[in-house]
Scaffold this motif. Structure first.
Motif, PDB file in Angstrom:
ATOM      1  N   ARG A 180      40.333  44.604  41.664  1.00  0.00           N
ATOM      2  CA  ARG A 180      40.628  43.083  41.482  1.00  0.00           C
ATOM      3  C   ARG A 180      41.028  42.525  43.042  1.00  0.00           C
ATOM      4  NH1 ARG A 180      40.294  38.642  39.022  1.00  0.00           N
ATOM      5  NH2 ARG A 180      39.396  38.260  41.086  1.00  0.00           N
ATOM      6  N   LYS A 181      41.701  43.320  43.972  1.00  0.00           N
ATOM      7  CA  LYS A 181      41.918  42.799  45.539  1.00  0.00           C
ATOM      8  C   LYS A 181      40.760  42.706  46.106  1.00  0.00           C
ATOM      9  CE  LYS A 181      46.865  43.788  45.539  1.00  0.00           C
ATOM     10  NZ  LYS A 181      47.887  44.413  46.486  1.00  0.00           N
ATOM     11  N   THR A 184      38.791  39.535  44.749  1.00  0.00           N
ATOM     12  CA  THR A 184      39.470  38.494  45.467  1.00  0.00           C
ATOM     13  C   THR A 184      39.210  38.066  46.985  1.00  0.00           C
ATOM     14  OG1 THR A 184      41.409  38.763  43.933  1.00  0.00           O
ATOM     15  CG2 THR A 184      41.766  37.293  45.877  1.00  0.00           C
ATOM     16  N   GLU A 188      37.556  34.960  48.834  1.00  0.00           N
ATOM     17  CA  GLU A 188      37.929  34.253  49.620  1.00  0.00           C
ATOM     18  C   GLU A 188      37.397  34.106  50.939  1.00  0.00           C
ATOM     19  OE1 GLU A 188      42.129  35.527  49.451  1.00  0.00           O
ATOM     20  OE2 GLU A 188      42.566  34.567  47.671  1.00  0.00           O
ATOM     21  N   TRP A 195      29.618  37.521  43.062  1.00  0.00           N
ATOM     22  CA  TRP A 195      30.968  37.663  42.466  1.00  0.00           C
ATOM     23  C   TRP A 195      31.503  37.282  41.246  1.00  0.00           C
ATOM     24  CZ3 TRP A 195      32.145  42.030  45.141  1.00  0.00           C
ATOM     25  CH2 TRP A 195      31.829  42.025  46.380  1.00  0.00           C
ATOM     26  N   GLU A 199      33.048  39.750  38.666  1.00  0.00           N
ATOM     27  CA  GLU A 199      34.734  39.228  38.262  1.00  0.00           C
ATOM     28  C   GLU A 199      34.432  39.276  36.664  1.00  0.00           C
ATOM     29  OE1 GLU A 199      37.993  36.417  39.417  1.00  0.00           O
ATOM     30  OE2 GLU A 199      36.169  35.455  39.274  1.00  0.00           O
TER      31      GLU A 199
END
Length: 404
Positions: A180-181, A184, A188, A195, A199
């Motif tokens: 998850r990180k 992200t 970002e 992605w 995801e």
């Protein structure tokens, strides 16, 4: 000791062959055998789910054992306890009568106690002239002594499974947090890569986690989450390598532009062979090797290759690579194509690629050409086994044959 005979239940309770078998089994207790009754009780408590028991069942069994006077159950002792329902209710912390009868039946069904009913269904003991118990009617706890070792092994296995389950859940928690990180951070910071699709795969995996997962549920999702993590790391590493290459190329251009005119002789043909030499860019970083995936993951995604291992199974990478050679020949893949794949991908990944091709063989016209194409992509840093293995795992999870 009141064993060795078969008695039928009082009243409307039915007799079954299973009950006959359990009563006869009590005659098989080894002479002189003994065991701590509370140690056996703890083993039963540990394995209660396997035995089909509930917490109230344990409370009733605990109450029954308190009516056996000694700490140890012994083969040569009187192993029938005969408390009334009122006494059992008191020692089982006020359990209701209907609940008491239901859990007594569960203990009988689990093979932990045997009913030894009197003619009128009452529980009592008849004593001889010396004051010793001549015969008793109630609940025979000798099955606990008979199965002491079995129950201990059962409890140990339950404890081991619980520890394995706990470790698997911890690993899944850490893996999904990392995935998850990483996703992200990549989104970002504008990292190149698909992605949105990655995801979506993550969200799909998370939605498949049931509210009360089993060990097999957690292990299956952990495998796929690990594959997704590997794919994310490969994507980020390839981007980093591309950035390093671009930086090195730019530095090389600046070096050439800033060189003094008198240094042009460095670009002249080498005097060692008297012929023109081609300039080689040694600043380009070496290609990163492909990551190796765990053998268990590969075999779960590609189960068909197992039949080509020794004895129809594969237990190590050495056996996996041997099976890949057999499959390579069967599919018509040339030795040179497989050798090149081994040199570029590494022998483990080359064997895994052959296993994937075997799973999809009905949809590939030229396995040899397909492997060469994968090898060229891997050489350019454009191929990873992760998505292929994930697709095959998902196909098998739907009960269908993998089609890639």
């Amino acid at each position: 000791m009141q064993i060795g005979s078969v008695t039928t239940p009082f009243g409307r309770r039915p007799m079954t062959l299973a009950l006959v078998k359990r009563q006869l089994a009590t005659t098989e207790i080894k002479p002189g055998k003994s065991a701590d009754k509370w140690k056996i009780f703890r083993d039963v408590a540990e394995a209660r789910e396997v035995l089909g028991l509930q917490d109230r069942s344990l409370a009733v069994l605990d109450a029954l054992l308190t009516f056996y006077p000694d700490k140890e159950l012994r083969q040569d002792a009187q192993l029938v306890v005969f408390p009334s329902n009122a006494q059992l209710t008191l020692r089982a912390h006020g359990i209701a009568g209907a609940t008491l009868r239901r859990h007594l039946a569960l203990l009988v069904e689990a093979g932990l106690i045997v009913r030894k009913d009197s003619a009128n269904g009452k529980r009592y003991a008849r004593k001889d002239s010396a004051g010793g118990i001549e015969s008793a009617f109630g609940f025979d706890v000798s099955p606990l002594l008979l199965r002491a070792e079995e129950l201990a092994v059962m409890a140990q296995q339950v404890a081991a499974d619980r520890a394995t389950f706990r470790r698997a859940k911890e690993s899944l928690t850490i893996c999904r947090r990392d995935v998850r990180k990483l996703i992200t951070a990549a989104i970002e910071e504008g990292a190149s890569g698909d992605w949105v699709t990655i995801e979506q795969v993550y969200i799909t995996l998370m939605s498949r986690i049931p509210r009360a997962p089993t060990l097999s549920d957690v292990a299956s999702i952990l495998d796929e989450m690990s594959l997704l993590q590997e794919e994310i790391i490969n994507t980020l590493e390839m981007q980093q390598n591309n950035e390093n290459t671009s930086i090195n190329d730019a530095r090389g251009e600046r070096h050439i532009q800033n060189s003094k005119p008198e240094s042009n002789h460095e670009l002249e043909p080498s005097p060692r062979n008297g012929q023109g030499a081609t300039a080689v860019d040694d600043s380009r970083p070496p290609r990163e090797p492909l990551r190796n995936f765990p053998l268990g993951m590969v075999l779960r995604a590609c189960p068909e290759i197992a039949m080509y291992g020794p004895g129809g199974s594969i237990g190590s990478w050495r056996e996996m690579m041997g099976a890949a050679v057999v499959v390579r020949s069967m599919l018509g893949i040339s030795p040179s194509a497989y050798q090149e794949a081994c040199e570029v991908m590494g022998p483990e990944n080359a064997a895994a690629a052959v296993a994937c091709i075997l799973e999809r063989t009905g949809h590939i016209n030229s396995p040899g050409g397909y492997l060469r194409d994968l090898t060229r992509k891997a050489e350019r840093g454009e191929f990873s086994l992760g998505p292929v293995l994930m697709a095959l795992r998902r196909a098998h999870g739907q009960g269908e044959r993998a089609v890639g």
